[in-house]
Design an enzyme around this catalytic site. Structure first.
Site, PDB file in Angstrom:
ATOM      1  N   CYS A   1       0.876  -1.138  -0.108  1.00  0.00           N
ATOM      2  CA  CYS A   1      -0.169   0.150   0.109  1.00  0.00           C
ATOM      3  C   CYS A   1       0.890   1.067   0.032  1.00  0.00           C
ATOM      4  O   CYS A   1       0.204   2.293  -0.251  1.00  0.00           O
ATOM      5  CB  CYS A   1      -0.907   0.076   1.111  1.00  0.00           C
ATOM      6  SG  CYS A   1      -1.956  -1.286   1.099  1.00  0.00           S
TER       7      CYS A   1
ATOM      8  N   HIS B   1      -3.229   7.003   1.898  1.00  0.00           N
ATOM      9  CA  HIS B   1      -3.791   5.777   1.473  1.00  0.00           C
ATOM     10  C   HIS B   1      -5.092   5.425   2.084  1.00  0.00           C
ATOM     11  O   HIS B   1      -5.356   5.856   3.248  1.00  0.00           O
ATOM     12  CB  HIS B   1      -2.793   4.917   1.942  1.00  0.00           C
ATOM     13  CG  HIS B   1      -3.309   3.530   1.765  1.00  0.00           C
ATOM     14  ND1 HIS B   1      -3.759   3.022   0.642  1.00  0.00           N
ATOM     15  CD2 HIS B   1      -3.098   2.438   2.820  1.00  0.00           C
ATOM     16  CE1 HIS B   1      -4.047   1.624   0.809  1.00  0.00           C
ATOM     17  NE2 HIS B   1      -3.864   1.346   2.131  1.00  0.00           N
TER      18      HIS B   1
ATOM     19  N   ASN C   1     -10.017  -0.349   0.076  1.00  0.00           N
ATOM     20  CA  ASN C   1      -8.734  -0.257   0.092  1.00  0.00           C
ATOM     21  C   ASN C   1      -8.228  -1.109  -1.400  1.00  0.00           C
ATOM     22  O   ASN C   1      -8.417  -1.981  -1.596  1.00  0.00           O
ATOM     23  CB  ASN C   1      -8.047  -0.934   1.276  1.00  0.00           C
ATOM     24  CG  ASN C   1      -6.661  -0.859   1.233  1.00  0.00           C
ATOM     25  OD1 ASN C   1      -5.850  -0.670   0.457  1.00  0.00           O
ATOM     26  ND2 ASN C   1      -6.125  -1.314   2.502  1.00  0.00           N
TER      27      ASN C   1
END
Length: 325
Positions: free
Chosen positions: A119, A252, A282
């Site tokens: 990520c 993020h 996500n």
């Protein structure tokens, strides 16, 4: 050699298949797994996510985001001399997804490679692209985050399968005499490998280990909030700026609670935080460029503003980049 590298175009892409929390809950119920829209929203802020079709890969969605970024920058494939793809879900073991993207864009000759920092991948890739441009090794780069996490999810684990989605985001990064990437700060600590990982690999034509995502949510949350604050302060210090100089925090898009906690620690109101997690979940390395593109196209992000991009992911990796847009 260029003094700076600037972002001159953004693009993003979400695959057509959109799955709401209610639809996902209904699918999980058939497996005997109980969840609900309310449970997911309360804990994550996510309302829906997008999954690729069976014949779509990271390169396909990365190409779509890249084309939109190039169009926004007024650049064509012939103008690009570097491709970096941040992904943890490559099309193949090798070659790189970047090489496949290069071919699908009708390009050849320029360097193309992947960056794997989960990520945090886009923050890592943007930092590498900035360094290569300032070193004179490229003039105009495509920096792409593309992920198909739907293929790594354990749909018998409601604590993880509700969190992730597929998507891609991209930017064109160009050599410039004007400030662009102001500062970056990257870190990793391998002792935390076990709290977020996909512990499988290919050997002898078989998958060994477990090829599905595993996460210790509480451990990730606790670690993420602390390291994101430190990385944010580090890039501000490097650029001789303070929190009050930040126009937009673009984190993020993992979980609304992590974003809220980070904003509080940096004394930034949520009105200054770009939040898109509700629409796509996500998307790992794709989430920061995806959120950036949404904010740019809405007109929220304006030329000359200071953007604080930051990510944290498996590895454990984390980092931040301060951008003058």
């Amino acid at each position: 050699m260029a003094k700076y590298a600037r972002i001159t175009g953004t693009g993003s892409y979400l695959p057509p298949r959109r799955i709401t929390n209610d639809e996902l809950a209904a699918e999980l119920a058939q497996r005997g797994i109980e969840t609900s829209n309310e449970w997911i929203v309360e804990r994550t802020g996510i309302h829906a996510r997008h999954f690729v079709a069976a014949d779509q890969f990271a390169s396909d969605i990365g190409v779509e985001a890249a084309r939109r970024a190039m169009e926004a920058a007024g650049a064509g494939p012939e103008d690009i001399d570097l491709i970096i793809v941040a992904t943890s879900t490559p099309d193949m073991v090798f070659p790189s997804t970047a090489a496949i993207v290069q071919h699908k864009l009708g390009m050849a000759g320029c360097p193309a490679f992947d960056v794997q920092a989960v990520c945090s991948g886009f923050v890592y890739a943007l930092t590498v692209g900035d360094a290569m441009i300032r070193a004179g090794n490229a003039k105009r780069a495509l920096i792409i985050g593309a992920e198909v996490f739907s293929r790594l999810l354990d749909f018998n684990d409601r604590t993880t399968c509700v969190l992730f989605g597929d998507g891609a985001g991209a930017v064109v990064l160009e050599a410039s005499d004007e400030p662009g990437i102001l500062a970056s700060d990257l870190h990793a600590d391998g002792k935390h490998v076990g709290i977020l990982c996909v512990p499988g690999h290919v050997s002898g034509g078989q998958v060994l280990g477990d090829p599905l995502l595993k996460m210790d949510g509480q451990a990730v949350f606790k670690l993420a909030v602390g390291v994101l604050e430190k990385a944010a302060r580090a890039v501000l210090d490097k650029a001789s700026l303070t929190e009050s100089d930040v126009d937009w925090l673009i984190p993020h898009q993992a979980n609304i609670r992590i974003m809220q906690s980070t904003a509080r620690k940096l004394h930034l109101p949520m009105e200054k935080v770009v939040v898109t997690v509700q629409d796509h979940g996500n998307t790992s390395a794709a989430s920061i460029p995806l959120a950036l593109d949404v904010a740019v196209r809405k007109g929220d992000v304006q030329k000359g503003q200071n953007l604080l991009l930051e990510g944290v992911g498996g590895g454990f990796t984390w980092g931040a980049v301060l951008v003058k847009y």
